[in-house]
Design a protein around this motif. Structure first.
Motif, PDB file in Angstrom:
ATOM      1  N   THR A   1     174.849  88.172  11.209  1.00 51.75           N
ATOM      2  CA  THR A   1     175.131  87.753  12.574  1.00 51.75           C
ATOM      3  C   THR A   1     175.012  86.236  12.608  1.00 51.75           C
TER       4      THR A   1
ATOM      5  N   THR B   1     175.218  82.726  14.607  1.00 48.12           N
ATOM      6  CA  THR B   1     175.228  82.011  15.882  1.00 48.12           C
ATOM      7  C   THR B   1     175.148  80.524  15.609  1.00 48.12           C
TER       8      THR B   1
ATOM      9  N   PRO C   1     170.675  86.023  23.217  1.00 50.24           N
ATOM     10  CA  PRO C   1     171.126  87.405  23.488  1.00 50.24           C
ATOM     11  C   PRO C   1     171.025  88.317  22.267  1.00 50.24           C
ATOM     12  N   CYS C   2     171.208  87.751  21.082  1.00 48.79           N
ATOM     13  CA  CYS C   2     171.118  88.538  19.843  1.00 48.79           C
ATOM     14  C   CYS C   2     169.691  89.030  19.622  1.00 48.79           C
TER      15      CYS C   2
ATOM     16  N   ASP D   1     167.535  89.642  21.980  1.00 44.02           N
ATOM     17  CA  ASP D   1     167.173  90.592  23.026  1.00 44.02           C
ATOM     18  C   ASP D   1     167.822  91.952  22.829  1.00 44.02           C
ATOM     19  N   SER D   2     168.728  92.046  21.858  1.00 47.35           N
ATOM     20  CA  SER D   2     169.406  93.320  21.604  1.00 47.35           C
ATOM     21  C   SER D   2     168.524  94.228  20.748  1.00 47.35           C
ATOM     22  N   SER D   3     168.986  95.443  20.533  1.00 47.23           N
ATOM     23  CA  SER D   3     168.236  96.412  19.718  1.00 47.23           C
ATOM     24  C   SER D   3     168.495  96.223  18.215  1.00 47.23           C
ATOM     25  N   GLN D   4     169.334  95.247  17.885  1.00 40.67           N
ATOM     26  CA  GLN D   4     169.665  95.005  16.481  1.00 40.67           C
ATOM     27  C   GLN D   4     168.430  94.534  15.708  1.00 40.67           C
ATOM     28  N   ARG D   5     168.268  95.061  14.506  1.00 39.77           N
ATOM     29  CA  ARG D   5     167.145  94.664  13.650  1.00 39.77           C
ATOM     30  C   ARG D   5     167.622  93.678  12.595  1.00 39.77           C
ATOM     31  N   TYR D   6     166.810  92.653  12.335  1.00 38.48           N
ATOM     32  CA  TYR D   6     167.122  91.639  11.322  1.00 38.48           C
ATOM     33  C   TYR D   6     166.012  91.636  10.272  1.00 38.48           C
TER      34      TYR D   6
ATOM     35  N   LYS E   1     159.715  86.891  17.389  1.00 35.05           N
ATOM     36  CA  LYS E   1     160.284  88.237  17.371  1.00 35.05           C
ATOM     37  C   LYS E   1     159.895  89.001  16.105  1.00 35.05           C
TER      38      LYS E   1
END
Length: 432
Positions: free
Chosen positions: A37, A39, A47-48, A50-55, A79
């Protein structure tokens, strides 16, 4: 688990340079094998997060159009995302600021080897999830401090408050690769713990780093002579140096383990090689005699394998051997031996239970290998553009004869294999 569906992890890249960012995305997805991802500003990143996406990791530029003083670092690390700072400018003051934050590492962009170092750091970070470190210290403060540092690098951690607990943990978790131990502890000091550990684990199996707050000039030598691989003074170590020492210990253990594996594994199939087969097979044979266990030796040969190589080429021949190896790995159970003896020849050694009826064992083995023969014949092996497929068959010779020695048993199995070939191939022939 919240869901049976696995949530895919990504890499978060925050980089405002369009050309450099595009190249970096390509390199990351190619080498690390995880989607990225990308940015280009703090505002675009929020916004990335705050999403449910895991990094699983983040690569962060220090200076962004809307965050010129490294504000992105705190936003991302809060985070819980392991972060590597990739910056084109660094000085002693900036370096202190960067390391005061909970980062994994920082890397200079203008270094020619910087991209390679970044990729290597991310690969290590991913691999660290498989490495267990034991922290031994009677001080809750230091256990937490060291744990916090190692958690950032994704290591799995176990803690103990004294030497006795540490030894119990090593018995419970034999996969531990590194022990970090304090010197001053009740009951057993760190040096005595090192000596006790070394009675059971060599430096090739387990690494030890000693730590102490004492200013004793001989402390490092005492730890090293007691079996430690390294030593760190608690109050004065630099975080960056600490990570390097830990990583070096882990890497050395993994390298030695891989070197040992390379010595006993067949490079093409990933099965055991001929050398290991004879060593392990001899032990299984002697054990079967000692404990009255039935034993079988099964010799397997790929039918018309020369024709496969001549018709389709050696690359396809290698694919055939690799696919068969995969089938054979799934066929064997725990404590059963399978090896590639050379070329297209494979061999199994399978032991029964103590006192097991030999006729029952024989019947089970015959059924298993007939099923293996049928499964091999039914398997279509893809090659070329994957639309092309071929099938091969195998001939099997099995011996249950343990009257003489292991070498004689092998000869008996090989003799039965000859009759399977002579009888028309794709057969299982049994003796003994």
């Amino acid at each position: 688990m919240r869901s049976s569906e696995k949530i895919s992890e990504r890499i978060l890249l925050v980089e405002d340079d369009l050309v450099f960012g595009k190249d970096l995305v390509k390199a990351l997805e190619s080498e690390i094998k995880d989607p990225v991802t990308w940015t280009k500003s703090l505002a675009e990143t929020l916004p990335c997060l705050d999403s449910s996406q895991r990094y699983f990791a983040a690569v962060l530029d220090f200076v962004l159009p809307d965050a010129t003083n490294g504000e992105i670092i705190d936003v991302v690390t809060q985070k819980g995302i392991p972060s590597i700072v990739f910056t084109s400018v660094i000085n002693s003051e900036l370096r202190k600021i960067v390391w005061s934050k909970k980062i994994v590492d920082y890397i200079l962009k203008d270094d020619q080897s910087s991209l390679g170092y970044l990729l290597s750091s991310l690969k290590k970070l991913k691999a660290n999830k498989n490495h267990i470190i034991l922290i031994v210290d009677d001080s809750l403060f230091f256990r937490r401090a060291i744990s916090d540092l190692l958690y950032m690098h994704q290591y799995k951690l176990i803690t103990a408050t004294n030497g006795k607990e540490a030894l119990e943990a090593l018995k419970r978790y034999p996969e531990i690769k590194l022990v970090i131990t304090d010197f001053n502890m009740p009951g057993m000091d760190g040096c005595l713990l090192c000596k006790t550990i070394r009675e059971a684990y060599s430096k090739e199996e387990l690494a030890i780093i000693g730590m102490s707050s004492e200013r004793d000039e001989t402390m490092a030598a005492r730890f090293i002579k007691s079996g430690a691989n390294d030593f760190i003074i608690k109050q004065s170590f630099i975080r960056e140096e600490f990570y390097c020492r830990v990583a070096q210990c882990i890497e050395n253990i993994c390298l030695l383990k891989q070197t040992k594996l390379d010595a006993i594994m067949d490079y093409l199939t990933g099965l055991y090689n001929r050398r290991f087969f004879f060593e392990k097979g001899e032990k299984l044979f002697l054990s079967s005699r000692q404990f009255n266990r039935p034993l079988c030796c099964a010799m397997i040969d790929v039918d018309h394998f020369k024709k496969v190589n001549d018709t389709y080429g050696h690359d396809v021949g290698d694919l055939v051997l690799q696919k068969l190896a995969e089938i054979f790995k799934n066929f064997v159970k725990q404590n059963e031996l399978i090896a590639r003896l050379g070329g297209e020849e494979f061999c199994f050694v399978i032991s029964g239970r103590d006192g097991e009826d030999k006729n029952d064992f024989r019947n089970q083995i015959e059924k298993r290998f007939n099923a293996l023969k049928a499964l091999t014949q039914a398997t279509k092996i893809a090659y070329g553009d994957a639309n092309q497929k071929l099938a091969v068959t195998i001939s099997i010779g099995i011996s249950f004869n343990t009257d003489n020695d292991f070498s004689d048993m092998l000869k008996s199995a090989d003799n039965r294999l000859y009759y399977s070939k002579k009888g028309g191939r794709n057969l299982v022939t049994v003796t003994g």
